[in-house]
Scaffold this motif. Structure first.
Motif, PDB file in Angstrom:
ATOM      1  N   VAL A  75       0.840  -1.206   0.000  1.00 40.32           N
ATOM      2  CA  VAL A  75       0.000   0.000   0.000  1.00 40.32           C
ATOM      3  C   VAL A  75       0.872   1.252   0.000  1.00 40.32           C
ATOM      4  O   VAL A  75       0.570   2.230  -0.697  1.00 40.32           O
ATOM      5  N   GLN A  76       1.978   1.236   0.745  1.00 46.57           N
ATOM      6  CA  GLN A  76       2.870   2.396   0.807  1.00 46.57           C
ATOM      7  C   GLN A  76       3.664   2.581  -0.480  1.00 46.57           C
ATOM      8  O   GLN A  76       3.907   3.703  -0.909  1.00 46.57           O
ATOM      9  N   HIS A  77       4.081   1.478  -1.095  1.00 45.44           N
ATOM     10  CA  HIS A  77       4.913   1.525  -2.308  1.00 45.44           C
ATOM     11  C   HIS A  77       4.353   0.540  -3.337  1.00 45.44           C
ATOM     12  O   HIS A  77       4.863  -0.577  -3.475  1.00 45.44           O
ATOM     13  N   PRO A  78       3.313   0.936  -4.070  1.00 46.81           N
ATOM     14  CA  PRO A  78       2.654   0.002  -4.987  1.00 46.81           C
ATOM     15  C   PRO A  78       3.563  -0.534  -6.105  1.00 46.81           C
ATOM     16  O   PRO A  78       3.314  -1.601  -6.635  1.00 46.81           O
ATOM     17  N   ARG A  79       4.609   0.184  -6.427  1.00 50.41           N
ATOM     18  CA  ARG A  79       5.500  -0.270  -7.498  1.00 50.41           C
ATOM     19  C   ARG A  79       6.743  -0.979  -6.970  1.00 50.41           C
ATOM     20  O   ARG A  79       7.644  -1.293  -7.732  1.00 50.41           O
ATOM     21  N   GLY A  80       6.772  -1.242  -5.700  1.00 54.04           N
ATOM     22  CA  GLY A  80       7.931  -1.915  -5.103  1.00 54.04           C
ATOM     23  C   GLY A  80       7.859  -3.425  -5.260  1.00 54.04           C
ATOM     24  O   GLY A  80       7.110  -3.961  -6.080  1.00 54.04           O
ATOM     25  N   ASP A  81       8.613  -4.116  -4.432  1.00 52.29           N
ATOM     26  CA  ASP A  81       8.696  -5.573  -4.520  1.00 52.29           C
ATOM     27  C   ASP A  81       7.575  -6.298  -3.777  1.00 52.29           C
ATOM     28  O   ASP A  81       7.429  -7.512  -3.902  1.00 52.29           O
ATOM     29  N   ALA A  82       6.762  -5.592  -3.022  1.00 51.98           N
ATOM     30  CA  ALA A  82       5.704  -6.248  -2.249  1.00 51.98           C
ATOM     31  C   ALA A  82       4.591  -6.792  -3.145  1.00 51.98           C
ATOM     32  O   ALA A  82       4.023  -7.837  -2.852  1.00 51.98           O
ATOM     33  N   GLY A  83       4.289  -6.103  -4.232  1.00 51.56           N
ATOM     34  CA  GLY A  83       3.250  -6.578  -5.157  1.00 51.56           C
ATOM     35  C   GLY A  83       3.580  -7.936  -5.746  1.00 51.56           C
ATOM     36  O   GLY A  83       2.779  -8.874  -5.638  1.00 51.56           O
ATOM     37  N   PRO A  84       4.765  -8.088  -6.364  1.00 53.19           N
ATOM     38  CA  PRO A  84       5.125  -9.413  -6.870  1.00 53.19           C
ATOM     39  C   PRO A  84       5.209 -10.473  -5.766  1.00 53.19           C
ATOM     40  O   PRO A  84       4.885 -11.636  -5.995  1.00 53.19           O
ATOM     41  N   ALA A  85       5.621 -10.063  -4.573  1.00 51.05           N
ATOM     42  CA  ALA A  85       5.700 -11.018  -3.464  1.00 51.05           C
ATOM     43  C   ALA A  85       4.307 -11.524  -3.088  1.00 51.05           C
ATOM     44  O   ALA A  85       4.104 -12.725  -2.899  1.00 51.05           O
ATOM     45  N   LEU A  86       3.350 -10.621  -3.007  1.00 50.23           N
ATOM     46  CA  LEU A  86       1.987 -11.030  -2.676  1.00 50.23           C
ATOM     47  C   LEU A  86       1.380 -11.887  -3.790  1.00 50.23           C
ATOM     48  O   LEU A  86       0.773 -12.919  -3.522  1.00 50.23           O
ATOM     49  N   ARG A  87       1.551 -11.443  -5.033  1.00 51.10           N
ATOM     50  CA  ARG A  87       1.000 -12.212  -6.151  1.00 51.10           C
ATOM     51  C   ARG A  87       1.637 -13.596  -6.221  1.00 51.10           C
ATOM     52  O   ARG A  87       0.952 -14.589  -6.459  1.00 51.10           O
TER      53      ARG A  87
END
Length: 93
Positions: free
Chosen positions: A60-72
């Motif tokens: 949520v804080q950094h939508p273009r960071g590495d958290a998106g691919p990690a969650l997906r």
């Protein structure tokens, strides 16, 4: 190089000429295949809510960071993992 190929063929060698460029874009496809395979490799049985919530907050804080691919990757279906695996095999070949 053509002269060397001609000489070798005349000597009886079987030569397969490969294209000068690769048929896949490694930079783009490697990243598309790497993230799902990396983040989907873990065992989900010990998945705790706190780390998942922390990863979601980071997304949520950094939508273009590495958290998106990690969650997906963590919550992807087996079908999506297999698609990434096929891209990896295409790059390998």
């Amino acid at each position: 190089m053509d002269d060397a190929v001609t000489v070798l063929r005349r000597a009886g060698a079987k030569i397969t000429v490969q294209p000068a460029s690769l048929p896949v874009d490694i930079a783009t496809n490697h990243h598309k295949a790497f993230s799902p395979l990396l983040f989907g490799a873990g065992d989900r049985t010990g998945l705790a809510p706190a780390p998942s919530a922390a990863t979601l907050a980071r997304f949520v804080q950094h939508p273009r960071g590495d958290a998106g691919p990690a969650l997906r990757g963590t919550f992807q279906s087996h079908f999506h993992w297999l698609q990434a695996h096929m891209v990896r095999n295409e790059i390998r070949q």
